[in-house]
Design an enzyme around this catalytic site. Structure first.
Site, PDB file in Angstrom:
ATOM      1  N   HIS A 106      50.253  24.534   2.550  1.00 49.57           N
ATOM      2  CA  HIS A 106      50.814  23.885   3.728  1.00 49.57           C
ATOM      3  C   HIS A 106      49.937  23.923   4.977  1.00 49.57           C
ATOM      4  O   HIS A 106      50.179  23.185   5.930  1.00 49.57           O
ATOM      5  CB  HIS A 106      52.148  24.581   4.016  1.00 49.57           C
ATOM      6  CG  HIS A 106      53.182  23.714   4.620  1.00 49.57           C
ATOM      7  ND1 HIS A 106      52.909  22.799   5.606  1.00 49.57           N
ATOM      8  CD2 HIS A 106      54.509  23.620   4.381  1.00 49.57           C
ATOM      9  CE1 HIS A 106      54.023  22.194   5.949  1.00 49.57           C
ATOM     10  NE2 HIS A 106      55.007  22.664   5.211  1.00 49.57           N
TER      11      HIS A 106
ATOM     12  N   SER B 109      57.900  16.715  14.117  1.00 45.20           N
ATOM     13  CA  SER B 109      56.489  16.321  14.156  1.00 45.20           C
ATOM     14  C   SER B 109      56.036  16.068  15.600  1.00 45.20           C
ATOM     15  O   SER B 109      56.716  15.381  16.368  1.00 45.20           O
ATOM     16  CB  SER B 109      56.316  15.054  13.324  1.00 45.20           C
ATOM     17  OG  SER B 109      55.022  14.567  13.497  1.00 45.20           O
TER      18      SER B 109
ATOM     19  N   PRO C 257      55.280  24.166  -0.550  1.00 47.72           N
ATOM     20  CA  PRO C 257      56.401  23.370  -1.055  1.00 47.72           C
ATOM     21  C   PRO C 257      56.094  22.798  -2.443  1.00 47.72           C
ATOM     22  O   PRO C 257      54.936  22.707  -2.854  1.00 47.72           O
ATOM     23  CB  PRO C 257      56.508  22.230  -0.034  1.00 47.72           C
ATOM     24  CG  PRO C 257      55.719  22.656   1.148  1.00 47.72           C
ATOM     25  CD  PRO C 257      54.628  23.532   0.607  1.00 47.72           C
TER      26      PRO C 257
ATOM     27  N   SER D 192      64.214  21.164   7.014  1.00 48.52           N
ATOM     28  CA  SER D 192      63.208  20.145   7.278  1.00 48.52           C
ATOM     29  C   SER D 192      63.615  18.845   6.613  1.00 48.52           C
ATOM     30  O   SER D 192      64.077  18.852   5.466  1.00 48.52           O
ATOM     31  CB  SER D 192      61.875  20.626   6.694  1.00 48.52           C
ATOM     32  OG  SER D 192      60.883  19.708   6.982  1.00 48.52           O
ATOM     33  N   GLN D 193      63.447  17.763   7.365  1.00 47.92           N
ATOM     34  CA  GLN D 193      63.689  16.468   6.727  1.00 47.92           C
ATOM     35  C   GLN D 193      62.405  16.044   6.017  1.00 47.92           C
ATOM     36  O   GLN D 193      61.362  15.926   6.656  1.00 47.92           O
ATOM     37  CB  GLN D 193      64.072  15.398   7.756  1.00 47.92           C
ATOM     38  CG  GLN D 193      64.384  14.106   7.052  1.00 47.92           C
ATOM     39  CD  GLN D 193      64.802  12.930   7.925  1.00 47.92           C
ATOM     40  OE1 GLN D 193      64.617  11.792   7.533  1.00 47.92           O
ATOM     41  NE2 GLN D 193      65.367  13.185   9.087  1.00 47.92           N
TER      42      GLN D 193
ATOM     43  N   TYR E 118      50.733  30.222   9.504  1.00 48.84           N
ATOM     44  CA  TYR E 118      50.138  30.300   8.166  1.00 48.84           C
ATOM     45  C   TYR E 118      49.082  31.399   8.009  1.00 48.84           C
ATOM     46  O   TYR E 118      49.234  32.302   7.213  1.00 48.84           O
ATOM     47  CB  TYR E 118      49.520  28.947   7.774  1.00 48.84           C
ATOM     48  CG  TYR E 118      50.556  27.860   7.694  1.00 48.84           C
ATOM     49  CD1 TYR E 118      51.538  27.897   6.711  1.00 48.84           C
ATOM     50  CD2 TYR E 118      50.602  26.828   8.625  1.00 48.84           C
ATOM     51  CE1 TYR E 118      52.527  26.934   6.644  1.00 48.84           C
ATOM     52  CE2 TYR E 118      51.589  25.855   8.567  1.00 48.84           C
ATOM     53  CZ  TYR E 118      52.540  25.908   7.576  1.00 48.84           C
ATOM     54  OH  TYR E 118      53.524  24.972   7.510  1.00 48.84           O
TER      55      TYR E 118
HETATM   56  N1  COA Z   1      72.658   5.077  15.870  1.00 47.70           N
HETATM   57  C1  COA Z   1      72.235   4.340  14.826  1.00 47.70           C
HETATM   58  N2  COA Z   1      71.044   4.508  14.248  1.00 47.70           N
HETATM   59  C2  COA Z   1      70.265   5.490  14.704  1.00 47.70           C
HETATM   60  C3  COA Z   1      70.645   6.317  15.785  1.00 47.70           C
HETATM   61  C4  COA Z   1      71.918   6.062  16.384  1.00 47.70           C
HETATM   62  N3  COA Z   1      72.370   6.794  17.403  1.00 47.70           N
HETATM   63  N4  COA Z   1      69.667   7.199  16.040  1.00 47.70           N
HETATM   64  C5  COA Z   1      68.694   6.952  15.151  1.00 47.70           C
HETATM   65  N5  COA Z   1      69.047   5.918  14.350  1.00 47.70           N
HETATM   66  C6  COA Z   1      68.261   5.319  13.273  1.00 47.70           C
HETATM   67  C7  COA Z   1      66.802   5.200  13.653  1.00 47.70           C
HETATM   68  O1  COA Z   1      66.554   4.000  14.327  1.00 47.70           O
HETATM   69  C8  COA Z   1      66.129   5.245  12.294  1.00 47.70           C
HETATM   70  O2  COA Z   1      66.270   3.972  11.708  1.00 47.70           O
HETATM   71  P1  COA Z   1      65.299   3.471  10.497  1.00 47.70           P
HETATM   72  O3  COA Z   1      65.619   4.311   9.313  1.00 47.70           O
HETATM   73  O4  COA Z   1      65.716   2.064  10.323  1.00 47.70           O
HETATM   74  O5  COA Z   1      63.919   3.649  11.006  1.00 47.70           O
HETATM   75  C9  COA Z   1      66.997   6.203  11.504  1.00 47.70           C
HETATM   76  O6  COA Z   1      68.265   6.192  12.160  1.00 47.70           O
HETATM   77  C10 COA Z   1      66.473   7.608  11.435  1.00 47.70           C
HETATM   78  O7  COA Z   1      66.362   8.146  12.725  1.00 47.70           O
HETATM   79  P2  COA Z   1      66.620   9.677  13.073  1.00 47.70           P
HETATM   80  O8  COA Z   1      67.418  10.336  11.998  1.00 47.70           O
HETATM   81  O9  COA Z   1      67.156   9.806  14.436  1.00 47.70           O
HETATM   82  O10 COA Z   1      65.206  10.306  13.195  1.00 47.70           O
HETATM   83  P3  COA Z   1      63.893  10.301  12.351  1.00 47.70           P
HETATM   84  O11 COA Z   1      63.999   9.638  11.052  1.00 47.70           O
HETATM   85  O12 COA Z   1      62.907   9.789  13.320  1.00 47.70           O
HETATM   86  O13 COA Z   1      63.697  11.844  12.063  1.00 47.70           O
HETATM   87  C11 COA Z   1      62.705  13.895  12.736  1.00 47.70           C
HETATM   88  C12 COA Z   1      63.716  12.820  13.057  1.00 47.70           C
HETATM   89  C13 COA Z   1      62.829  14.995  13.747  1.00 47.70           C
HETATM   90  C14 COA Z   1      62.995  14.460  11.346  1.00 47.70           C
HETATM   91  C15 COA Z   1      61.298  13.243  12.762  1.00 47.70           C
HETATM   92  O14 COA Z   1      61.008  12.785  14.042  1.00 47.70           O
HETATM   93  C16 COA Z   1      60.235  14.220  12.370  1.00 47.70           C
HETATM   94  O15 COA Z   1      59.719  14.947  13.188  1.00 47.70           O
HETATM   95  N6  COA Z   1      59.871  14.218  11.084  1.00 47.70           N
HETATM   96  C17 COA Z   1      58.860  15.109  10.569  1.00 47.70           C
HETATM   97  C18 COA Z   1      59.532  16.261   9.904  1.00 47.70           C
HETATM   98  C19 COA Z   1      58.525  17.044   9.133  1.00 47.70           C
HETATM   99  O16 COA Z   1      57.485  17.374   9.624  1.00 47.70           O
HETATM  100  N7  COA Z   1      58.871  17.319   7.877  1.00 47.70           N
HETATM  101  C20 COA Z   1      57.986  17.935   6.958  1.00 47.70           C
HETATM  102  C21 COA Z   1      57.775  19.352   7.229  1.00 47.70           C
HETATM  103  S1  COA Z   1      56.748  20.014   5.992  1.00 47.70           S
END
Ligand code: COA
Length: 686
Positions: free
Chosen positions: A386, A503, A142, A618-619, A129
């Site tokens: 951001h 994250s 964003p 990004s999610q 940044y």
């Molecule tokens: N089978 C079935 N379910 C599964 C699975 C599998 N193999 N793997 C994961 N799941 C489930 C998880 O248990 C979770 O369930 P819930 O919704 O009931 O809690 C769900 O699926 C989502 O998990 P998953 O997609 O693996 O990961 P996450 O939601 O933890 O997301 C990241 C992963 C990397 C996006 C997250 O850890 C992260 O870092 N987020 C921050 C991103 C960010 O900073 N964004 C903003 C930028 S400005």
């Protein structure tokens, strides 16, 4: 303590060679002051008050992966992006680095890890940044769209805004008491506490432009016992007002009082002729805005205004609706929200950049972390700076404010008569020279071009979402990442360096690292998915898949395994990007003089390629039906945010019209086809 720009200025004044970059190797002043600069950089953005109160010291420190691990992973991740010659060259460079510079730089980083709360924090913040000279709108800030509301009169707007402010003040009190509940990881070692420091940085902070790099104004942490003055800035028709929301002598303003203050602004602003579009300057390139700001600062009144803005809790922008024809386009997928007859891409444009100098772009202060946008036609959202926090924490805060305001719907809408005794909000008056006006004109032109260039698409994929993906025993995030890879490959016949933010809040002062989704396994799988052959059969064109479904499934499972590993490595602090950046910065920190060449792995074209993210993803999960999007980070790149719901996925896709190779419409189509192909593969009869 001096801020980095202050130190920089001092160095320049003292240097006898008057060298602009303050690193003249022959100058003793430069050399010794460089050390001060490094120290300032080290302490920049730190608030000692954090440490005890939110338990930073109880959180694990960000790991420092081993040199061998990072170099091996780096080599692997570059395989899909390099030709054979490039691969050989990179292998040799990595070998040389691993033997020559690497161990010394790794030892330096290990030392940094011992003495700092987070060894990577400042390196990352500057790189991501503060040292990025690009304008904030589109390139960095964003935009978030909330489901539109129904505002029938200006009282509805004022009432809603005042409720958001009440909720923000309630939240600030919790922060002052340092009482925010600690969040915990929900998967992958669930229950781990997450670092909360981002929450403590969001309210009351502001990015400050600098000629050679920006800095941050971070509000000091107040103690629970002291009542401090708090104010917010409300911008209406490009005119900025300072609204006191809490005063030491009278406490917090009530909701009715806040509502009356905002009503006053809504009433006052339309009476003013041509207020200077000062907010446009904040949407200019950073060094240019820094120069323009230095001019403004020459006047004492302007200086006070800028100080009030930086220190305000947040900004509320009371906007005019954009015309429905703005950013009008054929949207793919299901229709989402609309305000009046404006579609979601139009709403998102308003939140991302305001629509340009003819619309709401001067009704912004893009440096401010939180800008809540409320539009006369009911469109609502956020534009956020951001550098202080990631989307996840900002979304959590905004959803909290929104849900409070929603819960009050229908309660005493008209302010009581007793609020009349309050002085009206202060309208900020600017003292401007010809040059200031010229700067605003230039900034307007620049911003209008940026606005015109943004190709933005909200693509609601309604065929399935998290529920289906989980039923396939795949992580939804991994699934969407691989679908994006397939979409990119279908359009371009190759993969590209892909960024996904992961994250690292499990660690003290953790921000994000980069999940690199363009793996060799992903390439093999997308290639298999796309190998088609057309044949003529009895005069009819028939398409054959050259790879069997069984083989595609096998390759899919391998790609999923690799992507899952990469995701987990990153959230557990074992990513490669932060480490490589650290090694590069360590080379600068430890070099005998500033012109000392960097190790070749950082100057080679492969490093540039690795960091040219033509797919920046990004999610951004929300709990309601809101969504967040952002612009691409490269002229020929795509921005792709996604919000995975139970039975749908909302994508925000962005690119630049000026690019000859990108198109969000084509990308949305390729993505839809990829998601459908993937579902067909995973549900095919056995
Ligand atoms: N089978 C079935 N379910 C599964 C699975 C599998 N193999 N793997 C994961 N799941 C489930 C998880 O248990 C979770 O369930 P819930 O919704 O009931 O809690 C769900 O699926 C989502 O998990 P998953 O997609 O693996 O990961 P996450 O939601 O933890 O997301 C990241 C992963 C990397 C996006 C997250 O850890 C992260 O870092 N987020 C921050 C991103 C960010 O900073 N964004 C903003 C930028 S400005």
């Amino acid at each position: 303590m001096c801020t980095l720009p202050q130190v920089t200025k001092k160095i320049r004044t003292l240097c006898k060679f008057r060298c602009r970059k303050f690193h003249h190797s022959r100058c003793g002043t430069c050399r010794s002051l460089l050390l001060i600069k490094r120290l300032a950089r080290h302490f920049q953005g730190r608030e000692p008050a954090f440490t005890q109160s939110i338990g930073l010291s109880q959180l694990p420190k960000l790991p420092l992966p081993s040199l061998e691990q990072t170099l091996a992973k780096y080599e692997k991740t570059m395989q899909p992006l390099l030709d054979e010659k490039g691969k050989v060259k990179l292998r040799n460079l990595l070998k040389e680095f691993g033997e020559k510079h690497g161990p010394r730089l790794q030892a330096y980083l290990l030392e940094q890890q011992k003495i700092k709360q987070n060894w990577a924090y400042d390196y990352w913040l500057n790189d991501m940044y503060l040292k990025n000279p690009n304008a904030l709108p589109v390139n960095s800030n964003p935009g978030m769209v909330f489901p539109p509301r129904k505002f029938t009169t200006i009282l509805d707007i004022a009432r809603f805004a005042s409720r958001l402010l009440v909720a923000a003040l309630d939240h600030k009190e919790i922060l002052n008491r340092q009482n925010l509940p600690i969040e915990r990881a929900t998967s992958r070692e669930p229950g781990q506490p997450l670092c909360m420091s981002q929450y403590y940085r969001i309210l009351g902070s502001c990015r400050i432009p600098g000629e050679y790099g920006d800095s941050q104004y971070l509000s000091p942490q107040s103690s629970s016992s002291s009542l401090v003055n708090e104010h917010v800035i409300v911008i209406c028709r490009s005119q900025l007002y300072c609204v006191t929301v809490q005063a030491t002598d009278r406490g917090r303003l009530s909701e009715d009082e806040l509502c009356a203050q905002i009503l006053h602004i809504l009433d006052d602003a339309p009476c003013l002729n041509n207020p200077p579009p000062i907010g446009l300057l904040t949407g200019w390139k950073r060094p240019l805005w820094a120069e323009a700001r230095a001019l403004l600062l020459l006047d004492e009144n302007n200086r006070r205004n800028l100080d009030l803005i930086s220190k305000s809790l947040l900004v509320i922008c009371l906007d005019e609706a954009l015309p429905p024809s703005f950013n009008c386009r054929l949207q793919r997928g299901a229709k989402g929200h609309s305000a009046g007859n404006r579609d979601e891409a139009n709403l998102a444009a308003q939140m991302l950049h305001g629509g340009g100098s003819s619309y709401n772009s001067a009704n912004r202060w893009f440096d401010k972390t939180i800008q809540i946008i409320l539009s006369g036609d009911g469109a609502c959202g956020l534009c956020y700076e951001h550098s202080t926090a990631e989307g996840v924490t900002v979304i959590n805060l905004m959803e909290k404010l929104w849900s409070y305001a929603d819960s009050k719907m229908g309660e005493n809408e008209v302010p009581t008569a007793s609020v009349g005794h309050l002085p009206p909000p202060e309208r900020l008056e600017w003292y401007l020279t010809k040059e200031d006006y010229l700067n605003m004109e230039k900034a307007a032109k620049f911003l209008d071009n940026l606005v015109k260039d943004l190709d933005f698409q909200v693509f609601r994929f309604n065929n399935y979402g998290k529920n289906f993906i989980k039923s396939c025993s795949v992580s939804p995030d991994v699934y969407v990442q691989l679908a994006l890879q397939l979409a990119y490959y279908r359009l371009y016949g190759k993969l590209t360096a892909t960024y996904e933010s992961a994250s690292t809040r499990r660690f003290a002062l953790g921000r994000v690292d980069c999940i690199r989704s363009a793996s060799p396994e992903a390439l093999t799988w997308v290639t298999a998915m796309s190998q088609l052959k057309e044949d003529d059969m009895l005069g009819k064109k028939v398409t054959f898949h050259l790879v069997s479904d069984e083989e595609k499934l096998r390759l899919w499972n391998e790609a999923v395994r690799q992507q899952t590993r990469e995701m987990i490595d990153n959230i557990l602090g074992e990513g490669i990007d932060i480490h490589l950046l650290g090694l590069k910065e360590a080379a600068k920190d430890t070099s005998p003089h500033a012109n000392f060449p960097l190790p070749e792995i950082f100057t080679d074209s492969s490093y540039r390629l690795a960091n040219t993210f033509l797919l920046s993803t990004s999610q951004v999960a929300t709990s309601g039906d809101s969504f967040m999007g952002y612009g691409p980070v490269e002229p020929n790149g795509y921005g792709a945010s996604y919000n995975i719901k139970g039975d749908s996925i909302i994508f925000c896709l962005s690119a630049f019209w000026s690019s000859e190779i990108t198109s969000t419409s084509r990308f949305a189509q390729a993505l839809e086809e990829s998601l459908n192909m993937l579902q067909a593969l995973l549900t095919r009869p056995q």
